[in-house]
Motif scaffolding. Structure first.
Motif, PDB file in Angstrom:
ATOM      1  N   ASP A  97       0.830  -1.206   0.000  1.00  7.67           N
ATOM      2  CA  ASP A  97       0.000   0.000   0.000  1.00  7.67           C
ATOM      3  C   ASP A  97       0.867   1.259   0.000  1.00  7.67           C
ATOM      4  O   ASP A  97       0.603   2.207  -0.757  1.00  7.67           O
ATOM      5  CB  ASP A  97      -0.923  -0.013   1.213  1.00  7.67           C
ATOM      6  CG  ASP A  97      -1.820   1.205   1.271  1.00  7.67           C
ATOM      7  OD1 ASP A  97      -2.593   1.430   0.320  1.00  7.67           O
ATOM      8  OD2 ASP A  97      -1.726   1.956   2.267  1.00  7.67           O
ATOM      9  N   LYS A  98       1.895   1.256   0.825  1.00  4.26           N
ATOM     10  CA  LYS A  98       2.778   2.426   0.890  1.00  4.26           C
ATOM     11  C   LYS A  98       3.530   2.630  -0.419  1.00  4.26           C
ATOM     12  O   LYS A  98       3.710   3.770  -0.881  1.00  4.26           O
ATOM     13  CB  LYS A  98       3.760   2.273   2.052  1.00  4.26           C
ATOM     14  CG  LYS A  98       3.129   2.361   3.437  1.00  4.26           C
ATOM     15  CD  LYS A  98       4.162   2.225   4.534  1.00  4.26           C
ATOM     16  CE  LYS A  98       3.514   2.209   5.920  1.00  4.26           C
ATOM     17  NZ  LYS A  98       2.777   3.460   6.221  1.00  4.26           N
ATOM     18  N   ASN A 140       2.522   1.684  -3.420  1.00  4.56           N
ATOM     19  CA  ASN A 140       1.557   2.151  -4.425  1.00  4.56           C
ATOM     20  C   ASN A 140       1.285   3.643  -4.273  1.00  4.56           C
ATOM     21  O   ASN A 140       1.211   4.382  -5.270  1.00  4.56           O
ATOM     22  CB  ASN A 140       0.249   1.363  -4.314  1.00  4.56           C
ATOM     23  CG  ASN A 140       0.360  -0.026  -4.921  1.00  4.56           C
ATOM     24  OD1 ASN A 140       1.148  -0.259  -5.833  1.00  4.56           O
ATOM     25  ND2 ASN A 140      -0.436  -0.968  -4.415  1.00  4.56           N
ATOM     26  N   ARG A 141       1.135   4.092  -3.035  1.00  2.04           N
ATOM     27  CA  ARG A 141       0.888   5.518  -2.808  1.00  2.04           C
ATOM     28  C   ARG A 141       2.110   6.362  -3.164  1.00  2.04           C
ATOM     29  O   ARG A 141       1.985   7.501  -3.609  1.00  2.04           O
ATOM     30  CB  ARG A 141       0.467   5.752  -1.358  1.00  2.04           C
ATOM     31  CG  ARG A 141      -0.984   5.353  -1.104  1.00  2.04           C
ATOM     32  CD  ARG A 141      -1.493   5.740   0.251  1.00  2.04           C
ATOM     33  NE  ARG A 141      -1.077   4.777   1.266  1.00  2.04           N
ATOM     34  CZ  ARG A 141      -0.424   5.093   2.376  1.00  2.04           C
ATOM     35  NH1 ARG A 141      -0.085   6.344   2.586  1.00  2.04           N
ATOM     36  NH2 ARG A 141      -0.107   4.169   3.253  1.00  2.04           N
ATOM     37  N   THR A 142       3.288   5.785  -2.976  1.00  3.28           N
ATOM     38  CA  THR A 142       4.506   6.487  -3.382  1.00  3.28           C
ATOM     39  C   THR A 142       4.548   6.650  -4.900  1.00  3.28           C
ATOM     40  O   THR A 142       4.867   7.729  -5.422  1.00  3.28           O
ATOM     41  CB  THR A 142       5.759   5.709  -2.907  1.00  3.28           C
ATOM     42  OG1 THR A 142       5.739   5.608  -1.491  1.00  3.28           O
ATOM     43  CG2 THR A 142       7.036   6.424  -3.342  1.00  3.28           C
ATOM     44  N   LEU A 143       4.215   5.585  -5.625  1.00  2.00           N
ATOM     45  CA  LEU A 143       4.190   5.647  -7.084  1.00  2.00           C
ATOM     46  C   LEU A 143       3.156   6.665  -7.582  1.00  2.00           C
ATOM     47  O   LEU A 143       3.386   7.390  -8.560  1.00  2.00           O
ATOM     48  CB  LEU A 143       3.874   4.264  -7.668  1.00  2.00           C
ATOM     49  CG  LEU A 143       5.011   3.231  -7.615  1.00  2.00           C
ATOM     50  CD1 LEU A 143       4.510   1.866  -8.050  1.00  2.00           C
ATOM     51  CD2 LEU A 143       6.170   3.676  -8.504  1.00  2.00           C
ATOM     52  N   GLN A 144       2.011   6.733  -6.903  1.00  4.87           N
ATOM     53  CA  GLN A 144       0.965   7.666  -7.309  1.00  4.87           C
ATOM     54  C   GLN A 144       1.425   9.109  -7.208  1.00  4.87           C
ATOM     55  O   GLN A 144       1.025   9.963  -8.004  1.00  4.87           O
ATOM     56  CB  GLN A 144      -0.279   7.445  -6.449  1.00  4.87           C
ATOM     57  CG  GLN A 144      -1.013   6.136  -6.755  1.00  4.87           C
ATOM     58  CD  GLN A 144      -2.159   5.877  -5.794  1.00  4.87           C
ATOM     59  OE1 GLN A 144      -2.515   6.748  -4.988  1.00  4.87           O
ATOM     60  NE2 GLN A 144      -2.740   4.682  -5.863  1.00  4.87           N
ATOM     61  N   GLN A 145       2.294   9.368  -6.240  1.00  2.00           N
ATOM     62  CA  GLN A 145       2.803  10.741  -6.096  1.00  2.00           C
ATOM     63  C   GLN A 145       3.621  11.151  -7.312  1.00  2.00           C
ATOM     64  O   GLN A 145       3.613  12.319  -7.711  1.00  2.00           O
ATOM     65  CB  GLN A 145       3.653  10.855  -4.834  1.00  2.00           C
ATOM     66  CG  GLN A 145       2.874  10.732  -3.544  1.00  2.00           C
ATOM     67  CD  GLN A 145       3.687  11.188  -2.353  1.00  2.00           C
ATOM     68  OE1 GLN A 145       3.687  12.362  -2.006  1.00  2.00           O
ATOM     69  NE2 GLN A 145       4.383  10.250  -1.733  1.00  2.00           N
ATOM     70  N   TYR A 146       4.326  10.204  -7.895  1.00  2.00           N
ATOM     71  CA  TYR A 146       5.135  10.516  -9.067  1.00  2.00           C
ATOM     72  C   TYR A 146       4.309  10.466 -10.352  1.00  2.00           C
ATOM     73  O   TYR A 146       4.497  11.276 -11.251  1.00  2.00           O
ATOM     74  CB  TYR A 146       6.311   9.525  -9.166  1.00  2.00           C
ATOM     75  CG  TYR A 146       7.346   9.738  -8.092  1.00  2.00           C
ATOM     76  CD1 TYR A 146       8.337  10.707  -8.236  1.00  2.00           C
ATOM     77  CD2 TYR A 146       7.322   9.000  -6.915  1.00  2.00           C
ATOM     78  CE1 TYR A 146       9.285  10.921  -7.245  1.00  2.00           C
ATOM     79  CE2 TYR A 146       8.262   9.199  -5.920  1.00  2.00           C
ATOM     80  CZ  TYR A 146       9.248  10.166  -6.086  1.00  2.00           C
ATOM     81  OH  TYR A 146      10.175  10.385  -5.106  1.00  2.00           O
ATOM     82  N   HIS A 147       3.380   9.523 -10.427  1.00  2.00           N
ATOM     83  CA  HIS A 147       2.539   9.422 -11.623  1.00  2.00           C
ATOM     84  C   HIS A 147       1.566  10.581 -11.721  1.00  2.00           C
ATOM     85  O   HIS A 147       1.076  10.910 -12.795  1.00  2.00           O
ATOM     86  CB  HIS A 147       1.754   8.103 -11.615  1.00  2.00           C
ATOM     87  CG  HIS A 147       2.640   6.906 -11.820  1.00  2.00           C
ATOM     88  ND1 HIS A 147       2.268   5.630 -11.455  1.00  2.00           N
ATOM     89  CD2 HIS A 147       3.884   6.789 -12.356  1.00  2.00           C
ATOM     90  CE1 HIS A 147       3.241   4.779 -11.757  1.00  2.00           C
ATOM     91  NE2 HIS A 147       4.232   5.465 -12.286  1.00  2.00           N
ATOM     92  N   GLY A 148       1.250  11.196 -10.606  1.00  2.00           N
ATOM     93  CA  GLY A 148       0.284  12.296 -10.600  1.00  2.00           C
ATOM     94  C   GLY A 148       0.876  13.615 -11.044  1.00  2.00           C
ATOM     95  O   GLY A 148       0.157  14.615 -11.144  1.00  2.00           O
ATOM     96  N   GLU A 149       2.172  13.657 -11.297  1.00  2.00           N
ATOM     97  CA  GLU A 149       2.801  14.934 -11.693  1.00  2.00           C
ATOM     98  C   GLU A 149       2.403  15.307 -13.114  1.00  2.00           C
ATOM     99  O   GLU A 149       2.230  14.456 -13.976  1.00  2.00           O
ATOM    100  CB  GLU A 149       4.324  14.802 -11.591  1.00  2.00           C
ATOM    101  CG  GLU A 149       4.815  14.696 -10.149  1.00  2.00           C
ATOM    102  CD  GLU A 149       6.336  14.632 -10.079  1.00  2.00           C
ATOM    103  OE1 GLU A 149       6.981  14.454 -11.126  1.00  2.00           O
ATOM    104  OE2 GLU A 149       6.876  14.753  -8.967  1.00  2.00           O
TER     105      GLU A 149
END
Length: 337
Positions: A325-326, A328-337
């Motif tokens: 979970d952590k 995935n949320r880390t990846l989302q921070q980069y993919h959301g840029e």
């Protein structure tokens, strides 16, 4: 023959008495009385006689003290008036050890309780008269990890005094928790622990059963009170942190079996420096398994995440899912840029 710690103390007491210019020629009886007082227990006449012999003749000590007995005065003196066992030259290995310790101590020069030792170490080093590397700065040979000064170190002296004398303390504490307010607390201090260059206090708050951990950088307005407390016999630092990685020690949590796979390179690092006393490594043909028996803490999770792609947690499933979970949320921070 190596001397025990009591013998070493007696040697220094005897040396000090013989060198005392205001009370020359100390007798054997006076040495017995002085050593007994310093050690807080009876010292026999024969022990002092053996000490005098060892200081003169024991090759292991390497003192070769020029001790002589003056029949007229009924006491002892040094034939060489400038002699002292404190002036014995050190070996090359001993000099290296002192230099190493001195440089390690320099990392804590901002800690009040350790500042007084800075002058002491400088004095020792000046007496060593080390000229081997006089043209080469020490930091060109060895470098220690250094960190910016962290608040709270100024309380170390008072906390050590309070723990040593079993005295209550009162302080204001501000937690890092979101929305937490500063709170005045009264507690019984039990232990100081250093972790990643930060100091922590383990204490038991007034009218509470559980021990708590307080970061010193979050403490202010510390007061050592006059009221004493009776330390609980059930507190053992080793037992308290037995299943912990880091500074967190949840007394209500049960230790769990943690298993993760790692690559060959990381397994070598973990073999050379285990991350916990319970660590067991099982090497196979295709993979290496690492087992731990620990409580699940923030520090454990932080460490496993820090290993990145070099590890894969297998159990417990709850820890594995938390890490997924952590990540995935880390990846989302980069993919959301």
């Amino acid at each position: 023959m190596p001397a025990n710690k009591y013998a070493l103390i007696r040697y220094h007491v005897i040396d000090r008495m013989i060198r005392n210019p205001y009370r020359r020629f100390p007798s054997l009886e006076e040495m017995v009385d002085e050593c007994s007082e310093v050690l807080g227990k009876p010292v026999s006449r024969s022990s002092i006689e053996k000490d005098l012999y060892a200081m003169k003749n024991d090759g292991g000590l390497n003192y070769s003290a020029p001790i002589r007995f003056d029949k007229h005065h009924g006491g002892y003196y040094y034939e060489d008036e400038g002699y002292s066992i404190n002036k014995i030259p050190l070996s090359e290995d001993e000099i290296d050890a002192v230099q190493f310790a001195a440089n390690l101590l320099n990392q804590f020069t901002e800690v009040p309780i350790l500042k007084k030792y800075d002058a002491a170490v400088s004095k020792i080093m000046s007496q060593l008269n080390v000229a081997r590397y006089k043209d080469l700065p020490v930091d060109r040979i060895i470098q220690f990890e250094s960190h910016p000064t962290i608040g709270g170190n100024e309380f170390l002296s008072d906390l050590i005094y309070a723990i040593g004398h079993s005295l209550h303390i009162e302080f204001t504490y501000r937690s890092f928790a979101i929305g937490a307010q500063e709170k005045r607390r009264v507690a019984s201090p039990y232990l100081l622990k250093e972790y990643k260059s930060r100091w922590y206090l383990i204490a038991q708050e007034e009218k509470q059963y559980m021990y708590k951990i307080f970061g010193l950088e979050r403490i202010s307005e510390l007061q050592v009170k006059e009221e004493k407390f009776t330390p609980k016999k059930d507190f053992s630092p080793d037992a308290y942190f037995k299943y912990s990685i880091g500074i967190t020690a949840d007394q209500s949590a049960e230790p769990q079996k943690v298993v993760f796979e790692c690559n060959e390179i990381l397994s070598k690092y973990l073999t050379s420096q285990p991350i916990h006393s319970s660590q067991r490594i099982k090497s196979g043909k295709d993979k290496t398994l690492v087992e731990l028996k620990v409580i699940i803490t923030y520090e454990l999770i932080e460490m496993l995440l820090g290993f990145g792609e070099d590890v894969k947690v297998l159990q417990p499933v709850s820890l594995r899912n938390d890490l997924i979970d952590k990540l995935n949320r880390t990846l989302q921070q980069y993919h959301g840029e």
